[in-house]
Write a protein that holds these residues in place. Structure first.
Motif, PDB file in Angstrom:
ATOM      1  N   TYR A 156       7.340  -9.330   8.536  1.00  0.00           N
ATOM      2  CA  TYR A 156       7.691  -7.733   8.324  1.00  0.00           C
ATOM      3  C   TYR A 156       6.875  -6.927   8.688  1.00  0.00           C
ATOM      4  N   TYR A 157       7.310  -5.546   9.123  1.00  0.00           N
ATOM      5  CA  TYR A 157       6.895  -4.673  10.002  1.00  0.00           C
ATOM      6  C   TYR A 157       6.702  -3.353   9.138  1.00  0.00           C
ATOM      7  N   LYS A 158       5.663  -2.685   9.200  1.00  0.00           N
ATOM      8  CA  LYS A 158       5.464  -1.281   8.552  1.00  0.00           C
ATOM      9  C   LYS A 158       6.273  -0.335   9.397  1.00  0.00           C
ATOM     10  N   LEU A 159       6.896   0.357   8.691  1.00  0.00           N
ATOM     11  CA  LEU A 159       7.995   1.417   8.994  1.00  0.00           C
ATOM     12  C   LEU A 159       7.261   2.515  10.019  1.00  0.00           C
ATOM     13  N   SER A 160       5.832   2.781   9.505  1.00  0.00           N
ATOM     14  CA  SER A 160       5.065   3.690  10.135  1.00  0.00           C
ATOM     15  C   SER A 160       4.856   3.045  11.823  1.00  0.00           C
ATOM     16  N   ASP A 184       0.735  -1.144   0.047  1.00  0.00           N
ATOM     17  CA  ASP A 184       0.123   0.039   0.108  1.00  0.00           C
ATOM     18  C   ASP A 184       0.926   1.114  -0.040  1.00  0.00           C
ATOM     19  N   GLY A 185       1.875   1.292  -0.729  1.00  0.00           N
ATOM     20  CA  GLY A 185       2.873   2.359  -0.653  1.00  0.00           C
ATOM     21  C   GLY A 185       3.611   2.545   0.622  1.00  0.00           C
ATOM     22  N   GLU A 186       3.705   1.913   1.393  1.00  0.00           N
ATOM     23  CA  GLU A 186       4.373   2.004   2.435  1.00  0.00           C
ATOM     24  C   GLU A 186       5.388   0.750   2.736  1.00  0.00           C
ATOM     25  N   GLN A 187       6.493   1.355   3.081  1.00  0.00           N
ATOM     26  CA  GLN A 187       7.947   0.589   3.156  1.00  0.00           C
ATOM     27  C   GLN A 187       7.738  -0.694   4.384  1.00  0.00           C
ATOM     28  N   LEU A 188       8.034  -1.946   4.006  1.00  0.00           N
ATOM     29  CA  LEU A 188       8.293  -2.836   5.036  1.00  0.00           C
ATOM     30  C   LEU A 188       9.624  -3.390   5.504  1.00  0.00           C
ATOM     31  N   LEU A 189       9.668  -3.442   6.710  1.00  0.00           N
ATOM     32  CA  LEU A 189      11.056  -3.888   7.209  1.00  0.00           C
ATOM     33  C   LEU A 189      10.982  -5.219   7.708  1.00  0.00           C
ATOM     34  N   ASP A 190      12.241  -6.011   7.715  1.00  0.00           N
ATOM     35  CA  ASP A 190      12.276  -7.322   7.992  1.00  0.00           C
ATOM     36  C   ASP A 190      12.750  -7.120   9.527  1.00  0.00           C
TER      37      ASP A 190
END
Length: 93
Positions: A77-81, A37-43
């Motif tokens: 994964y985790y959303k950066l926000s 959804d346009g949001e960066q995911l972090l592992d």
């Protein structure tokens, strides 16, 4: 200090080549990030390095529902926000 026009042009061309190389490297680095959804995911590794915590602490944040996570192909994964929100909450407590 005066330099000749040809020397200046050659110097500027070398600088522009370096900028082009930097641009290519930046585009490669950006493409390695997964977005939803346009949001960066972090592992896990990204979050551990960002927060400077142990894997056990990260597991505790997940278990306590302090940090929402998503499972994609068996990987977390985790959303950066969401990570930023966790940081804000920890600072305010």
């Amino acid at each position: 200090m005066n330099i000749e026009r040809t020397e200046f042009i050659a110097w500027m061309e070398r600088i522009m080549e370096r900028f082009d190389l930097l641009k290519e490297q930046m585009l490669k680095n950006q493409s390695r990030f997964i977005k939803i959804d346009g949001e960066q995911l972090l592992d896990n590794q990204d979050v551990l390095q960002l927060l400077k915590i142990s894997s056990r602490s990260l597991q505790r944040y997940r278990t306590d529902k302090k940090l929402p996570y998503y499972t994609i192909s068996g990987k977390l994964y985790y959303k950066l926000s969401d990570v930023h929100q966790l940081i804000r909450e920890c600072l305010n407590s």
